[in-house]
Design a protein around this motif. Sequence first.
Motif, PDB file in Angstrom:
ATOM      1  N   ARG A 167     -33.749  62.458 -13.207  1.00  0.00           N
ATOM      2  CA  ARG A 167     -33.833  61.166 -13.712  1.00  0.00           C
ATOM      3  C   ARG A 167     -32.940  59.967 -12.804  1.00  0.00           C
ATOM      4  N   ALA A 196     -42.897  67.709 -18.997  1.00  0.00           N
ATOM      5  CA  ALA A 196     -43.531  66.636 -19.723  1.00  0.00           C
ATOM      6  C   ALA A 196     -42.923  65.439 -19.929  1.00  0.00           C
ATOM      7  N   GLN A 197     -41.432  65.635 -20.064  1.00  0.00           N
ATOM      8  CA  GLN A 197     -40.628  64.362 -20.334  1.00  0.00           C
ATOM      9  C   GLN A 197     -40.555  63.390 -18.988  1.00  0.00           C
ATOM     10  N   VAL A 199     -42.806  63.491 -16.698  1.00  0.00           N
ATOM     11  CA  VAL A 199     -44.095  62.879 -16.448  1.00  0.00           C
ATOM     12  C   VAL A 199     -44.319  61.585 -17.337  1.00  0.00           C
ATOM     13  N   GLU A 200     -43.879  61.743 -18.751  1.00  0.00           N
ATOM     14  CA  GLU A 200     -44.117  60.618 -19.532  1.00  0.00           C
ATOM     15  C   GLU A 200     -43.131  59.430 -18.891  1.00  0.00           C
ATOM     16  N   LEU A 201     -41.845  59.758 -18.494  1.00  0.00           N
ATOM     17  CA  LEU A 201     -41.033  58.797 -17.982  1.00  0.00           C
ATOM     18  C   LEU A 201     -41.821  58.124 -16.905  1.00  0.00           C
ATOM     19  N   ALA A 203     -44.887  57.715 -16.220  1.00  0.00           N
ATOM     20  CA  ALA A 203     -45.934  56.791 -16.631  1.00  0.00           C
ATOM     21  C   ALA A 203     -45.539  55.618 -17.410  1.00  0.00           C
ATOM     22  N   ARG A 204     -44.150  55.614 -17.915  1.00  0.00           N
ATOM     23  CA  ARG A 204     -43.838  54.392 -18.733  1.00  0.00           C
ATOM     24  C   ARG A 204     -43.167  53.394 -17.558  1.00  0.00           C
ATOM     25  N   GLU A 207     -45.763  51.477 -15.815  1.00  0.00           N
ATOM     26  CA  GLU A 207     -46.375  50.286 -16.564  1.00  0.00           C
ATOM     27  C   GLU A 207     -45.224  49.436 -16.782  1.00  0.00           C
ATOM     28  N   GLN A 225     -52.436  64.386 -16.017  1.00  0.00           N
ATOM     29  CA  GLN A 225     -51.848  63.844 -17.131  1.00  0.00           C
ATOM     30  C   GLN A 225     -51.376  62.318 -16.778  1.00  0.00           C
ATOM     31  N   LEU A 226     -51.245  62.118 -15.293  1.00  0.00           N
ATOM     32  CA  LEU A 226     -50.342  60.965 -14.975  1.00  0.00           C
ATOM     33  C   LEU A 226     -51.505  60.032 -14.165  1.00  0.00           C
TER      34      LEU A 226
END
Length: 267
Positions: A167, A196-197, A199-201, A203-204, A207, A225-226
Amino acid sequence: MTETPAFGPVHAVAPVPVLAMRDVHKSFGRGIRTTPVLHGIDLEITAGSSLGIVGESGAGKTTILSLLMALSSPTSGTIEFNGAPLRRGRVGRMSEFRRAVQLVFQDPRSSLNPRMSVGRIIREPLESLDIPGDHRARVADLLESVGLEPGMESRFPGEFSGGQRQRIAIARALAPRPEVLVADEPVSALDVSVRAQIVELLARLKEQFGMTLVMVSHDIAIVGQLCEEMVILRDGRIEETGPTPRVLTAPRAAYTRRLLEAVPRLP
């Protein structure tokens, strides 16, 4: 009465890719010891899109990454940035490129200086690229964006877990407000529970900041997933390319089908 001439059909103009590779070849060595690594790579990366570049070890992913980041030059062919050839010798153009295209490395443990505080690590690209503004406020905003407390800026990388270090690395890459974020195997060095965390970060953040995302990985499932688009590499050539849902559900190349069959599935 004179008739008004009819206008012809209106053709949409394709957007200029933010990054492109045009018939790129890359070899290493000289003479009889020359080793070809890439063979006629053509890629277009549209602003705001997400592209995954997938391949096994030796497929050419690292070489493509090096070329896209202007860390090396092609043997032949052209790398383009916002529609113009990118040449490493042009200082002003390269300065613009370095600000616009940022890299997240594979292993945050080795990519973060253990002797520098988190705040200084994130400020480093702001200072090296001479970006004006309140750098400390920018660091605080970035830490919050990646899910870390602003007060953590005085701590050192060794005090954080692997996921937290990644991060921090992402925050550093975001510091100059890049147009393009290139992620080199960004979750392969992390525990399964943390992947997964991150990857989600990513993606967010894509955007939230309207960035272009390029992800280089051996893991077709993570890329699936991404990323909206996918390129499958094999032995320095593009084996298959297309929208991710199509590649994953109706692959055209036998090699892609073999990659998909190798993805572990839960019973």
